[in-house]
Design a protein around this motif. Sequence first.
Motif, PDB file in Angstrom:
ATOM      1  N   TYR A 159      48.222  32.334  29.096  1.00 28.58           N
ATOM      2  CA  TYR A 159      48.031  31.349  30.160  1.00 28.58           C
ATOM      3  C   TYR A 159      49.336  31.019  30.889  1.00 28.58           C
ATOM      4  O   TYR A 159      49.700  29.860  31.078  1.00 28.58           O
ATOM      5  CB  TYR A 159      47.344  30.092  29.606  1.00 28.58           C
ATOM      6  CG  TYR A 159      46.020  30.440  28.963  1.00 28.58           C
ATOM      7  CD1 TYR A 159      44.985  30.946  29.746  1.00 28.58           C
ATOM      8  CD2 TYR A 159      45.824  30.323  27.593  1.00 28.58           C
ATOM      9  CE1 TYR A 159      43.770  31.325  29.166  1.00 28.58           C
ATOM     10  CE2 TYR A 159      44.611  30.696  27.008  1.00 28.58           C
ATOM     11  CZ  TYR A 159      43.600  31.192  27.802  1.00 28.58           C
ATOM     12  OH  TYR A 159      42.414  31.570  27.225  1.00 28.58           O
ATOM     13  N   TYR A 192      57.537  41.624  28.951  1.00 23.24           N
ATOM     14  CA  TYR A 192      56.112  41.470  28.627  1.00 23.24           C
ATOM     15  C   TYR A 192      55.794  42.090  27.257  1.00 23.24           C
ATOM     16  O   TYR A 192      55.897  43.282  27.070  1.00 23.24           O
ATOM     17  CB  TYR A 192      55.246  42.110  29.726  1.00 23.24           C
ATOM     18  CG  TYR A 192      53.781  42.225  29.356  1.00 23.24           C
ATOM     19  CD1 TYR A 192      52.994  41.082  29.152  1.00 23.24           C
ATOM     20  CD2 TYR A 192      53.175  43.464  29.196  1.00 23.24           C
ATOM     21  CE1 TYR A 192      51.658  41.186  28.796  1.00 23.24           C
ATOM     22  CE2 TYR A 192      51.835  43.577  28.855  1.00 23.24           C
ATOM     23  CZ  TYR A 192      51.084  42.432  28.648  1.00 23.24           C
ATOM     24  OH  TYR A 192      49.761  42.541  28.291  1.00 23.24           O
ATOM     25  N   CYS A 242      44.366  40.706  21.362  1.00 21.02           N
ATOM     26  CA  CYS A 242      44.184  41.873  22.234  1.00 21.02           C
ATOM     27  C   CYS A 242      44.775  43.104  21.558  1.00 21.02           C
ATOM     28  O   CYS A 242      45.869  43.057  20.997  1.00 21.02           O
ATOM     29  CB  CYS A 242      44.852  41.640  23.582  1.00 21.02           C
ATOM     30  SG  CYS A 242      43.906  40.506  24.613  1.00 21.02           S
TER      31      CYS A 242
HETATM   32  N1  EPU Z   1      37.705  40.447  31.758  1.00 27.23           N
HETATM   33  C1  EPU Z   1      36.510  41.070  31.864  1.00 27.23           C
HETATM   34  N2  EPU Z   1      35.857  41.424  30.702  1.00 27.23           N
HETATM   35  C2  EPU Z   1      36.385  41.198  29.482  1.00 27.23           C
HETATM   36  C3  EPU Z   1      37.620  40.569  29.389  1.00 27.23           C
HETATM   37  C4  EPU Z   1      38.265  40.193  30.536  1.00 27.23           C
HETATM   38  O1  EPU Z   1      36.000  41.317  32.958  1.00 27.23           O
HETATM   39  O2  EPU Z   1      35.738  41.575  28.498  1.00 27.23           O
HETATM   40  C5  EPU Z   1      38.391  40.005  32.977  1.00 27.23           C
HETATM   41  C6  EPU Z   1      38.411  38.486  33.108  1.00 27.23           C
HETATM   42  O3  EPU Z   1      37.238  38.003  33.686  1.00 27.23           O
HETATM   43  C7  EPU Z   1      39.631  38.264  33.950  1.00 27.23           C
HETATM   44  C8  EPU Z   1      40.559  39.415  33.560  1.00 27.23           C
HETATM   45  O4  EPU Z   1      39.739  40.391  32.952  1.00 27.23           O
HETATM   46  O5  EPU Z   1      39.308  38.420  35.315  1.00 27.23           O
HETATM   47  C9  EPU Z   1      41.658  38.963  32.592  1.00 27.23           C
HETATM   48  O6  EPU Z   1      41.061  38.441  31.412  1.00 27.23           O
HETATM   49  P1  EPU Z   1      41.699  37.247  30.560  1.00 27.23           P
HETATM   50  O7  EPU Z   1      41.939  36.070  31.446  1.00 27.23           O
HETATM   51  O8  EPU Z   1      40.851  37.060  29.371  1.00 27.23           O
HETATM   52  O9  EPU Z   1      43.122  37.734  30.184  1.00 27.23           O
HETATM   53  P2  EPU Z   1      43.633  39.112  29.565  1.00 27.23           P
HETATM   54  O10 EPU Z   1      44.579  39.704  30.554  1.00 27.23           O
HETATM   55  O11 EPU Z   1      42.527  39.962  29.098  1.00 27.23           O
HETATM   56  C10 EPU Z   1      45.752  38.083  28.476  1.00 27.23           C
HETATM   57  C11 EPU Z   1      46.470  38.297  27.194  1.00 27.23           C
HETATM   58  C12 EPU Z   1      45.860  37.442  26.092  1.00 27.23           C
HETATM   59  C13 EPU Z   1      45.910  35.982  26.508  1.00 27.23           C
HETATM   60  C14 EPU Z   1      45.136  35.839  27.812  1.00 27.23           C
HETATM   61  C15 EPU Z   1      45.171  34.426  28.352  1.00 27.23           C
HETATM   62  C16 EPU Z   1      47.304  40.602  27.061  1.00 27.23           C
HETATM   63  C17 EPU Z   1      47.050  41.966  26.538  1.00 27.23           C
HETATM   64  N3  EPU Z   1      46.366  39.698  26.802  1.00 27.23           N
HETATM   65  O12 EPU Z   1      44.436  38.597  28.295  1.00 27.23           O
HETATM   66  O13 EPU Z   1      46.651  37.611  24.925  1.00 27.23           O
HETATM   67  O14 EPU Z   1      45.356  35.152  25.508  1.00 27.23           O
HETATM   68  O15 EPU Z   1      45.730  36.704  28.805  1.00 27.23           O
HETATM   69  O16 EPU Z   1      46.365  34.188  28.980  1.00 27.23           O
HETATM   70  O17 EPU Z   1      48.337  40.354  27.673  1.00 27.23           O
HETATM   71  C18 EPU Z   1      46.992  38.695  22.815  1.00 27.23           C
HETATM   72  O18 EPU Z   1      48.162  38.795  23.125  1.00 27.23           O
HETATM   73  O19 EPU Z   1      46.560  39.131  21.729  1.00 27.23           O
HETATM   74  C19 EPU Z   1      46.061  38.082  23.759  1.00 27.23           C
HETATM   75  C20 EPU Z   1      44.786  37.946  23.491  1.00 27.23           C
END
Ligand code: EPU
Length: 318
Positions: A159, A192, A242
């Motif tokens: 976030y 990152y 993730c």
């Molecule tokens: N999305 C989808 N389908 C899914 C998952 C995501 O369409 O199954 C879309 C969401 O709707 C959104 C975009 O992908 O438009 C990004 O999704 P999300 O906001 O969940 O963030 P993320 O990029 O998938 C990252 C971090 C997470 C962290 C979240 C919140 C990485 C690899 N992941 O996830 O970190 O909690 O942002 O800030 O950088 C971790 O490090 O283990 C982890 C979970």
Amino acid sequence: MPAFSRLAQADGSCMMVMVNDAEFVKQAEGWGARFLPRQRLGRYTSLGVGGEADFFLLRRTDALEPLVEGLRQRGIPWTLLGGGTNVLVPDEPLRKVVLQLVPGPHELVFDGHTVRIAAAAVLGRSVMECAKRNLGGMEGLVGVPGSVGGALRMNAGAYGTEIGPLVRSVSVFRGAAGVREDLPAELAGFAYRQSSFAPDDVMLSVTLELPEKPYAGILEEVKALNRRRLGSQPLKEKSAGCIFKNPPGLSTGKMIDQLGMKGLRQGGAVISERHANFIVNRYQAAAADIFRLMEIIQERVLKAYGVELEEEVIVWRN
Ligand code: EPU
């Protein structure tokens, strides 16, 4: 008596390293390290997978120097396990001995806007301890599981917050050289989901500099972010967060989702229906099931998007 033995496989290669030196174990216990032979590492990881290894739990960080030196003299390879929340450990017995620091009392020492936190401290709890003293800036990190040391190694983020920019210095034990060092943040290579720490660097503590913020405001933000996380991540299932990093400008979860792969099962492991970049251990998975699902995801994403996914989870390879 030999210092350690190697459990051999049929082809003569090494299957597991075991400490086999009662005198050394006794010494280690005197330094504050508890010896636990042949632990199933699945007990210590949030994914719930991982084979057997001999284990030392360190109740005092000053046990590190003599223990690591003792292991080095005996030619026993070792590795450090942090909170176990971002690691994928194979099913086979380990060819290394595992060390883990146990969080103790007085993990946080405050001085104005700075705080020194022990690396073994739980990250989420530490964020809230700082909040109580009206120190913020880490709201996004509160739901990130694991230890402060693990968060530093991975430059954990969520976030819009990463831990790296808040760090002033890191106290680290350089396992290879056997020395302690105080490293200014500029030399820690935070980017990152990465830092410049080597696998045998053991984080001891971190000094953070945090902006002042009223507790009530921090609490409100934390609650809102927790709700968001609960809605979009499978927090009630066993996972390591993730599995893959987001390639620059892309979302791995979105790509896997668009390929219709949510719910795909391999043995006991499933691609989460809630967030496609999470693999959950739903039906007593083996690490091999998770490795296979990762391969399938990588192949399909490469074919469809021409993108090579990089592991976000730390994979232990024997
Ligand atoms: N999305 C989808 N389908 C899914 C998952 C995501 O369409 O199954 C879309 C969401 O709707 C959104 C975009 O992908 O438009 C990004 O999704 P999300 O906001 O969940 O963030 P993320 O990029 O998938 C990252 C971090 C997470 C962290 C979240 C919140 C990485 C690899 N992941 O996830 O970190 O909690 O942002 O800030 O950088 C971790 O490090 O283990 C982890 C979970």
